[in-house]
Scaffold this active site. Sequence first.
Site, PDB file in Angstrom:
ATOM      1  N   ARG A  30       0.804  -1.210   0.000  1.00 46.88           N
ATOM      2  CA  ARG A  30       0.000   0.000   0.000  1.00 46.88           C
ATOM      3  C   ARG A  30       0.850   1.279   0.000  1.00 46.88           C
ATOM      4  NH1 ARG A  30      -5.489   0.533   2.607  1.00 46.88           N
ATOM      5  NH2 ARG A  30      -5.415  -1.710   2.541  1.00 46.88           N
ATOM      6  N   THR A  31       1.772   1.366   0.964  1.00 42.39           N
ATOM      7  CA  THR A  31       2.589   2.569   1.080  1.00 42.39           C
ATOM      8  C   THR A  31       3.512   2.715  -0.132  1.00 42.39           C
ATOM      9  OG1 THR A  31       2.538   2.324   3.471  1.00 42.39           O
ATOM     10  CG2 THR A  31       4.187   3.806   2.585  1.00 42.39           C
ATOM     11  N   LYS A  64      22.041 -10.879   1.170  1.00 48.23           N
ATOM     12  CA  LYS A  64      23.368 -11.501   1.148  1.00 48.23           C
ATOM     13  C   LYS A  64      24.252 -10.912   2.245  1.00 48.23           C
ATOM     14  CE  LYS A  64      23.048 -11.692  -3.867  1.00 48.23           C
ATOM     15  NZ  LYS A  64      23.469 -10.957  -5.061  1.00 48.23           N
ATOM     16  N   ARG A  87      11.436   2.429   4.092  1.00 45.70           N
ATOM     17  CA  ARG A  87      10.609   1.670   5.042  1.00 45.70           C
ATOM     18  C   ARG A  87      11.529   0.628   5.646  1.00 45.70           C
ATOM     19  NH1 ARG A  87       5.346  -0.837   6.021  1.00 45.70           N
ATOM     20  NH2 ARG A  87       4.590   1.230   5.533  1.00 45.70           N
ATOM     21  N   HIS A 135       5.531   7.038  11.245  1.00 43.17           N
ATOM     22  CA  HIS A 135       5.065   6.887   9.862  1.00 43.17           C
ATOM     23  C   HIS A 135       4.445   8.239   9.495  1.00 43.17           C
ATOM     24  CE1 HIS A 135       3.837   5.266   6.188  1.00 43.17           C
ATOM     25  NE2 HIS A 135       3.052   4.287   6.552  1.00 43.17           N
TER      26      HIS A 135
END
Lengths: 197, 327
Positions: B55-56, B83, B105, B135
């Site tokens: 969504r974001t 990795k 994020r 957020h």
Amino acid sequence: MDAQALNAGAVESGPMRPVLEAQDIARVLTRIAHEIVERAKGADDVVLLGIPTRGVFLARRLAAKLAEITGTKIPVGSLDITMYRDDLRMKPARAIGRTEIPGDDIDGRLVVLVDDVLFSGRTIRAALDALGDLGRPRAVQLAVLVDRGHRELPIRADYVGKNLPTSLREIVKVQLQEEDGRDAVLLGQRTDAEAGQ
Amino acid sequence: MKRHLISAADLTRDDAVLILDTAEEMARVADRPIKKLPTLRGRTICNLFFEDSTRTRISFEAAEKRLSADVINFAAKGSSVSKGESLKDTAQTLEAMGVDAVVIRHGASGAPYRLANSGWIDAPVINAGDGTHQHPTQALLDAFTMRRRLVGRDAGLGKDLAGRRITIVGDILHSRVARSNVDLLHTLGAEVTLVAPPTLVPVGVETWPCEVSYSLDEVLPKSDAVMMLRVQRERMNAAFFPTEREYSRRYGLDAARMARMPEHAVVMHPGPMVRGMEITAEVADSDRCTVVEQVANGVSVRMAVLYLLLGGSEPAVTAPSRTEETK
């Protein structure tokens, strides 16, 4: 340009000399309104779009005069060009103005852009780009209160209130009742520091 | 405005109102046939997602593309991060590629702050959610939705949320949405009340600029907006409440509870909703529920933030007027 100077707007330096007074501005707007009616053969499909801030007030005044002349209501709106500017990266991000398109759309209409001062022509180029994203007018014309010259792009106004030959060392300032409490076009000298910017 | 957007607490009232006003203009672009502006042409923005979020990420991507920026999407899964590459190495790679902004994020609280303040990268950093911390763009889109619904679309321009009473219900402990909203809504002058089971209220909440209540029914009649948070099953490994049914009965929003809210009050949810748990389908589908609006508003608000941070040579300052010499 540093942020401080930008925030202060067009910095005045020394006395500003009026080149147009309130009654002159009213008179040239009446003349422009008549010219628009003449060229558009009436003003049936005319839409006036002012460029914020002062262009919007001028567009509203022109609309009122056109209504007097033609007896019909002329749609008037505003077209903000901030996000279409080509110098965005050179200055701090600016607050965005209002874009309001009267009626349904501008497709097939005669759009008359209205601004206070015509200078480099870059604002009008941005306005033409913005219009292109909004629709496809039949034709676009330009009305300005003052043309001070020094164009940097091949752009010319269709209706000019006053041609004002200036040097780049001068600044032109338009004051309108709605925003500044008085009507006037002022001419002054900029300081060396400003001229260098 | 600061150069980065890491926390909703960093925004002053004027910054926040400027973002909301700008978002209102950006929202008009979404109504046009050509939903695109040339504003960020030639700028490259990297969406750096170390944690899944469709969504974001889509919302940021839509906002970036509407402003004509070039977008690089980076998902940690399947990348060199799996990795063993560090955040620093990733940042330096992006810096070398000449990225103009990073939207990040991360599962770890503070990762965006570290990225912005370490000197690894010079570009503005926008926090798209970090751990249980912040957020900010979610808080901004929530505030934008509230201002539109409670103050008005055009009438709201230039205004904040002074005197509005907002209730946030649910898992406050793990919620970056709640933290960001408390900060921003307080800045905008709203009165915030948190409602949650005592086990889901964080330690130190008394220092937050808000009230705390354990009874939803008492708070509902005096709320202008009620924001339901998702109960995150993945975080419910400890015994925060006895059963889902009990939680639902005490803190879930159903039609009967919604009827106790004032008529103008709205129901909000950051999504994704767990229907039948924190909110019933009936409430979720009602006119008073703004979930879908919030998604649309998310794009406008993110466009506004990107424009104000990246649109000029430096972030927006107090509204400068167009100067005569730029004509």
